[in-house]
Design an enzyme around this catalytic site. Structure first.
Site, PDB file in Angstrom:
ATOM      1  N   GLN A 133     -10.994  13.792   3.086  1.00 37.86           N
ATOM      2  CA  GLN A 133     -11.792  12.682   3.728  1.00 37.86           C
ATOM      3  C   GLN A 133     -11.798  12.704   5.441  1.00 37.86           C
ATOM      4  O   GLN A 133     -12.688  12.185   5.856  1.00 37.86           O
ATOM      5  CB  GLN A 133     -11.601  11.099   3.089  1.00 37.86           C
ATOM      6  CG  GLN A 133     -12.181  11.202   1.715  1.00 37.86           C
ATOM      7  CD  GLN A 133     -11.683   9.785   1.218  1.00 37.86           C
ATOM      8  OE1 GLN A 133     -10.664   9.437   0.564  1.00 37.86           O
ATOM      9  NE2 GLN A 133     -12.848   8.790   1.458  1.00 37.86           N
ATOM     10  N   HIS A 193      -5.217  13.836  -4.337  1.00 41.04           N
ATOM     11  CA  HIS A 193      -6.280  12.893  -4.115  1.00 41.04           C
ATOM     12  C   HIS A 193      -7.566  13.298  -4.076  1.00 41.04           C
ATOM     13  O   HIS A 193      -8.372  13.625  -2.951  1.00 41.04           O
ATOM     14  CB  HIS A 193      -6.275  12.412  -2.609  1.00 41.04           C
ATOM     15  CG  HIS A 193      -6.798  11.051  -2.513  1.00 41.04           C
ATOM     16  ND1 HIS A 193      -6.251   9.926  -2.166  1.00 41.04           N
ATOM     17  CD2 HIS A 193      -8.142  10.422  -2.553  1.00 41.04           C
ATOM     18  CE1 HIS A 193      -7.147   8.725  -2.009  1.00 41.04           C
ATOM     19  NE2 HIS A 193      -8.372   9.309  -2.464  1.00 41.04           N
ATOM     20  N   ASN A 218      -3.893  10.139  -7.126  1.00 39.85           N
ATOM     21  CA  ASN A 218      -4.417   8.706  -6.863  1.00 39.85           C
ATOM     22  C   ASN A 218      -5.683   8.685  -7.619  1.00 39.85           C
ATOM     23  O   ASN A 218      -6.604   9.578  -7.823  1.00 39.85           O
ATOM     24  CB  ASN A 218      -4.970   9.086  -5.398  1.00 39.85           C
ATOM     25  CG  ASN A 218      -5.872   7.823  -4.965  1.00 39.85           C
ATOM     26  OD1 ASN A 218      -5.163   7.066  -4.282  1.00 39.85           O
ATOM     27  ND2 ASN A 218      -7.200   7.926  -4.939  1.00 39.85           N
ATOM     28  N   GLU A 219      -5.603   7.388  -8.359  1.00 43.65           N
ATOM     29  CA  GLU A 219      -6.763   6.960  -9.366  1.00 43.65           C
ATOM     30  C   GLU A 219      -7.235   8.067 -10.242  1.00 43.65           C
ATOM     31  O   GLU A 219      -8.397   8.623 -10.235  1.00 43.65           O
ATOM     32  CB  GLU A 219      -7.789   6.447  -8.080  1.00 43.65           C
ATOM     33  CG  GLU A 219      -7.588   5.527  -7.337  1.00 43.65           C
ATOM     34  CD  GLU A 219      -8.661   4.970  -6.592  1.00 43.65           C
ATOM     35  OE1 GLU A 219      -8.807   3.925  -6.094  1.00 43.65           O
ATOM     36  OE2 GLU A 219      -9.585   5.785  -6.450  1.00 43.65           O
ATOM     37  N   GLU A 261      -4.316   0.854  -1.517  1.00 44.29           N
ATOM     38  CA  GLU A 261      -5.625   0.807  -0.775  1.00 44.29           C
ATOM     39  C   GLU A 261      -6.239  -0.604  -1.162  1.00 44.29           C
ATOM     40  O   GLU A 261      -6.019  -1.111  -2.322  1.00 44.29           O
ATOM     41  CB  GLU A 261      -6.499   1.711  -1.446  1.00 44.29           C
ATOM     42  CG  GLU A 261      -6.284   2.998  -1.171  1.00 44.29           C
ATOM     43  CD  GLU A 261      -7.239   4.174  -1.804  1.00 44.29           C
ATOM     44  OE1 GLU A 261      -8.444   3.516  -2.129  1.00 44.29           O
ATOM     45  OE2 GLU A 261      -7.180   5.445  -2.048  1.00 44.29           O
ATOM     46  N   TRP A 279      -6.914   0.384   3.451  1.00 48.21           N
ATOM     47  CA  TRP A 279      -7.701   1.684   3.460  1.00 48.21           C
ATOM     48  C   TRP A 279      -8.734   1.123   4.582  1.00 48.21           C
ATOM     49  O   TRP A 279      -9.547   0.244   4.154  1.00 48.21           O
ATOM     50  CB  TRP A 279      -8.269   2.012   2.035  1.00 48.21           C
ATOM     51  CG  TRP A 279      -9.160   2.910   2.095  1.00 48.21           C
ATOM     52  CD1 TRP A 279     -10.509   2.826   2.213  1.00 48.21           C
ATOM     53  CD2 TRP A 279      -8.855   4.253   1.950  1.00 48.21           C
ATOM     54  NE1 TRP A 279     -10.947   4.181   2.161  1.00 48.21           N
ATOM     55  CE2 TRP A 279     -10.145   4.980   1.803  1.00 48.21           C
ATOM     56  CE3 TRP A 279      -7.474   4.920   1.455  1.00 48.21           C
ATOM     57  CZ2 TRP A 279      -9.824   6.491   1.874  1.00 48.21           C
ATOM     58  CZ3 TRP A 279      -7.394   5.981   1.363  1.00 48.21           C
ATOM     59  CH2 TRP A 279      -8.729   7.099   1.588  1.00 48.21           C
ATOM     60  N   GLU A 338     -16.776   9.373   3.007  1.00 47.52           N
ATOM     61  CA  GLU A 338     -16.878   8.640   1.747  1.00 47.52           C
ATOM     62  C   GLU A 338     -17.447   9.232   0.452  1.00 47.52           C
ATOM     63  O   GLU A 338     -18.477   8.635   0.181  1.00 47.52           O
ATOM     64  CB  GLU A 338     -17.290   7.160   2.232  1.00 47.52           C
ATOM     65  CG  GLU A 338     -17.168   6.083   1.107  1.00 47.52           C
ATOM     66  CD  GLU A 338     -15.413   5.899   0.728  1.00 47.52           C
ATOM     67  OE1 GLU A 338     -15.196   5.665  -0.366  1.00 47.52           O
ATOM     68  OE2 GLU A 338     -14.731   6.017   1.571  1.00 47.52           O
TER      69      GLU A 338
END
Length: 478
Positions: free
Chosen positions: A51, A152, A196-197, A382, A429, A436
């Site tokens: 990002q 990520h 991450n997630e 975040e 975040w 994005e």
């Protein structure tokens, strides 16, 4: 209120929330007062490699799934890509200075797997590790703790060509990669996050196909969740085995968003429970309890092999929690898991992305962790919001909406802490307006505006506000 309590009285709660103009449970003690946080509370920010870094073809970096996905026609808003992103690869010192000037003491950044291992495995790209060396040293020189996140979302495309997270070998690939990075940075970086997630990667990347790598299917989604869980467990065990005496603290980061039935209706309860099982508990439960949630247990059993759940269940030194809003669910026969998003209670505020603005949902998640998962040490890894940024007379963005969003979520977390939640820090975040994902550059989550033509960084009002919060170690109550 805990989620399970809510689900018993959902209709009444939804009615009250609507009558009150949205889901708000916070009351300001008085204008101009500050709510202090405990001494030693850790303040910082989070970003991710694809990002912000750019430099996608420099110094030996290999392509990631997001490079391929973003260059596929129609995948990203406005045809945007992460080729340049925020040019953090060349401007990292400027960005570290911005963190230091705000008083931040921690920075969760992600390592780009394809920058370190262009083929995902095999030969190490030393120039890629050199970049993270420089970044780590720069952070430490400014008194900022480096918090590397190993994954990520930017899986090397070379590994996706072998099936990516659908290939069981991905657990070994990730573990070898984790050991490679830790061997280089582990003498200075002490706080390590694995993934991450993972549920978001699986749902949107391998289930719905809306994110890279664009794969679809219910079984693919669950397989990607399981193999990420397995990779996380094996990497945690491997790092713990070699990290004795190095002072490492090991954790991971999950997106945790309460799932509520639309309108508080009984008919919508099974859908909300299924979505909670998928989004939240398919990662939480095997990690903390050694089992998959009942709603999906049979399907995961068909994917897992003997010993997998034991490998996944690993002790953590901390849990990173990403929270943005609740998820309001209702039955949808066309949905991947028979569910679909619906409207929050009438009057609920929304961000520019139309995400509900529900700070008490964060307190709800923290209470759930306290009640059902042993109250682990938590860092909010975040939390932030997209709003349409408008330049004011001062020449910078005066983003009062973003300030209100952050303030109310911080107060919700502080309220949960008063009730025993084990929250140790806050990583907003995010630092910069960035790429994005499927939304490209049209969404703005940053405390700092980035000019897309010149890459000039201009702090917003929210940057100054957050710097004051850090300096005071307290949040304004109004």
């Amino acid at each position: 209120m805990r989620r399970r309590t809510f689900l018993k009285v959902a209709a009444a709660t939804a009615t009250l929330a609507s009558a009150g103009g949205g889901a708000r449970v916070l009351a300001a003690p008085g204008v101009g007062t500050m709510k202090p946080f405990p001494e030693g509370f850790l303040w910082g920010c989070s970003t991710s490699a694809y990002q912000i870094e750019g430099a996608v073809a420099e110094d030996g970096r290999g392509p990631s799934v997001w490079d391929k996905f973003s260059h596929s026609f129609g995948r990203i808003a406005n045809g945007d890509t992460g080729d340049m992103a925020c040019d953090h690869y060349h401007r990292f010192q400027e960005d570290v200075d911005l963190m230091a000037q705000a008083g931040m003491r921690a920075y969760r950044f992600s390592i780009a797997w394809p920058r370190v291992l262009p083929q995902g495995t095999g030969a190490v790209n030393q120039k890629g590790l050199d970049f993270y060396d420089r970044l780590t040293d720069s952070l430490l020189a400014r008194g900022i703790e480096p918090w590397p996140c190993l994954f990520h979302w930017d899986l090397p495309q070379a590994l996706q060509d072998k099936g990516g997270w659908l290939n069981r070998d991905s657990a070994a690939w990730f573990t070898d990669y984790a050991l490679t990075v830790a061997a280089r940075l582990g003498d200075r970086a002490k706080n390590w996050t694995m993934l991450n997630e993972p549920s978001v990667v699986a749902i949107f990347g391998y289930g719905l196909g809306l994110h890279a790598p664009g794969v679809t299917g219910r079984t693919n989604c669950l397989t990607a969740i399981h193999h990420q869980n397995l990779a996380q467990g094996k990497a945690l065990a491997a790092l713990r085995a070699v990290g004795g005496g190095k002072g490492w603290r090991l954790g991971t980061v999950l997106s945790l968003q309460p799932s509520w039935p639309v309108g508080g209706l009984d008919a919508n309860y099974p859908a909300s429970k299924m979505w909670d099982a998928l989004w939240n508990r398919s990662c939480l439960d095997p990690l903390f309890k050694g089992r998959y949630p009942e709603e999906l247990e049979a399907e995961f059993a068909a994917i897992a092999k003997p010993g997998d759940l034991e490998a996944i269940r690993q002790p953590l030194d901390f849990l990173g929690v990403n929270y943005y809003s609740r998820m309001h669910q209702q039955p949808d026969p066309q949905g991947l898991f028979g569910t679909g998003y619906g409207s929050p209670p009438e009057g609920t505020r929304r961000t520019a992305m139309e995400w509900p603005f529900e700070p008490d949902g964060l307190a709800e998640i923290l209470g759930e962790l306290q009640e059902s998962y042993g109250n682990p040490p938590v860092y909010i890894a975040e939390n932030g919001a997209d709003y349409v940024d408008t330049v004011g007379p001062s020449g910078r963005v005066e983003d009062g909406d973003r300030i209100a969003f952050l303030r109310e979520h911080l107060l919700a977390a502080r309220k949960a802490m008063d009730e025993g939640a084990n929250v140790k820090g806050w990583l907003v975040w995010t630092l910069l307006d960035n790429f994005e994902w499927a939304e490209g550059y049209r969404r703005h989550f940053g405390l700092v505006q980035v000019d897309r033509k010149t890459m000039t960084r201009t702090p917003k009002a929210s940057y100054d506000w957050y710097a004051k919060v850090i300096r005071k170690n307290a949040v304004p109550t109004a």
